[in-house]
Design a protein around this motif. Structure first.
Motif, PDB file in Angstrom:
ATOM      1  N   ARG A   9       2.354  -9.391   1.766  1.00 19.14           N
ATOM      2  CA  ARG A   9       3.434  -8.733   2.494  1.00 19.14           C
ATOM      3  C   ARG A   9       3.022  -7.309   2.817  1.00 19.14           C
ATOM      4  O   ARG A   9       2.031  -6.800   2.283  1.00 19.14           O
ATOM      5  CB  ARG A   9       4.727  -8.720   1.670  1.00 19.14           C
ATOM      6  N   SER A  10       3.760  -6.646   3.683  1.00 21.37           N
ATOM      7  CA  SER A  10       3.494  -5.247   4.019  1.00 21.37           C
ATOM      8  C   SER A  10       4.256  -4.336   3.060  1.00 21.37           C
ATOM      9  O   SER A  10       5.200  -4.758   2.387  1.00 21.37           O
ATOM     10  CB  SER A  10       3.909  -4.953   5.457  1.00 21.37           C
ATOM     11  N   PHE A  11       3.846  -3.069   3.012  1.00 19.14           N
ATOM     12  CA  PHE A  11       4.449  -2.098   2.097  1.00 19.14           C
ATOM     13  C   PHE A  11       4.910  -0.878   2.883  1.00 19.14           C
ATOM     14  O   PHE A  11       4.314  -0.504   3.895  1.00 19.14           O
ATOM     15  CB  PHE A  11       3.441  -1.682   1.018  1.00 19.14           C
ATOM     16  N   ASP A  12       5.970  -0.231   2.381  1.00 21.57           N
ATOM     17  CA  ASP A  12       6.549   0.928   3.063  1.00 21.57           C
ATOM     18  C   ASP A  12       5.776   2.217   2.798  1.00 21.57           C
ATOM     19  O   ASP A  12       5.943   3.197   3.533  1.00 21.57           O
ATOM     20  CB  ASP A  12       8.009   1.117   2.645  1.00 21.57           C
ATOM     21  N   SER A  13       4.969   2.232   1.739  1.00 23.87           N
ATOM     22  CA  SER A  13       4.249   3.453   1.396  1.00 23.87           C
ATOM     23  C   SER A  13       2.913   3.114   0.752  1.00 23.87           C
ATOM     24  O   SER A  13       2.739   2.022   0.178  1.00 23.87           O
ATOM     25  CB  SER A  13       5.068   4.324   0.438  1.00 23.87           C
ATOM     26  N   ALA A  14       1.992   4.059   0.846  1.00 27.70           N
ATOM     27  CA  ALA A  14       0.684   3.869   0.220  1.00 27.70           C
ATOM     28  C   ALA A  14       0.805   3.814  -1.295  1.00 27.70           C
ATOM     29  O   ALA A  14       0.065   3.078  -1.964  1.00 27.70           O
ATOM     30  CB  ALA A  14      -0.260   4.994   0.625  1.00 27.70           C
ATOM     31  N   SER A  15       1.751   4.576  -1.854  1.00 26.34           N
ATOM     32  CA  SER A  15       1.908   4.572  -3.308  1.00 26.34           C
ATOM     33  C   SER A  15       2.414   3.220  -3.800  1.00 26.34           C
ATOM     34  O   SER A  15       1.977   2.731  -4.852  1.00 26.34           O
ATOM     35  CB  SER A  15       2.861   5.689  -3.746  1.00 26.34           C
ATOM     36  N   ALA A  16       3.309   2.599  -3.051  1.00 26.51           N
ATOM     37  CA  ALA A  16       3.797   1.264  -3.427  1.00 26.51           C
ATOM     38  C   ALA A  16       2.663   0.246  -3.333  1.00 26.51           C
ATOM     39  O   ALA A  16       2.534  -0.641  -4.181  1.00 26.51           O
ATOM     40  CB  ALA A  16       4.957   0.856  -2.523  1.00 26.51           C
TER      41      ALA A  16
END
Length: 210
Positions: A9-16
């Motif tokens: 899946r895609s992520f909203d932030s690089a940290s996530a």
């Protein structure tokens, strides 16, 4: 063998994404058979004791691991020990690699070197995320034909390289970065383990950097 391909899946932030990546890294490293790590260490120790040669090879990111191995297994293992290793990366000379690829075949860039440099009792460390690269498979074939033992570091489903090797360090992950991160770690782990087991002054542990 069905291998999970991270991420799904895609992520909203690089940290996530980083949190998910590190979690996946932990799962992947648990897929390595502990007995295979011990077997690889024994083969390396046999090479060192008999003054034989360690050859390494890989493509792309695995070539970088192969070349880095040259540093840690020649210079690194020697630090604070009486060990003098013979190490050669078959991925390190673009002049030689391109000559073989141009005049013979890219599939033979490592096998050709194995047949010239390899001797019975030597060890080939072949690194391939897929385990299917033709030049890696041919290198392993050449190694066995010339009396070398083989440690294969693979990922994904392991491929032909994993099946052909004397010792298979297989990382069950479908993500190149995770596979290469763990292969790099295994390269470091084995080098550091061998060095620490042969320190002239064991009291250097925890004091001298590796």
């Amino acid at each position: 063998m069905s291998i999970k391909i991270f991420p799904t899946r895609s992520f909203d932030s690089a940290s996530a994404y980083s949190e998910a990546y590190f979690a996946e890294l932990q799962l992947a490293r648990r897929s390595i058979a502990p007995e295979a790590i011990d077997a690889a260490a024994r083969l390396l120790l046999d090479v060192i004791k008999t003054d034989a040669t360690i050859l390494s090879c890989g493509n792309g990111g695995s070539a970088a691991i192969s070349n880095h191995l040259l540093c840690d297994y020649l210079k690194g293992i020697r630090t604070g020990t009486n060990i003098r290793t013979r190490v050669k990366s078959l991925s390190s000379s673009p002049e030689l690699i391109t000559a073989i690829a141009n005049d013979i075949s890219f599939d033979d860039i490592f096998a050709y070197q194995v047949t010239s440099l390899g001797r019975p009792g030597d060890l080939l460390i072949a690194t391939s995320s897929s385990g299917q690269s033709p030049n890696i498979v041919r290198a392993i074939e050449a190694a066995h034909q010339h009396g070398l033992k083989v440690v294969a570091m693979t990922g994904f489903a392991g491929g032909t390289a994993s099946k052909m090797a004397d010792v298979s360090l297989h990382v069950a992950s479908g993500n190149y970065g995770i596979v290469e991160d763990i292969h790099q770690s295994l390269m470091h782990i084995l080098a550091q383990y061998l060095r620490h087991a042969h320190l002239v002054n064991p009291q250097d542990l925890g004091v001298t950097r590796f």
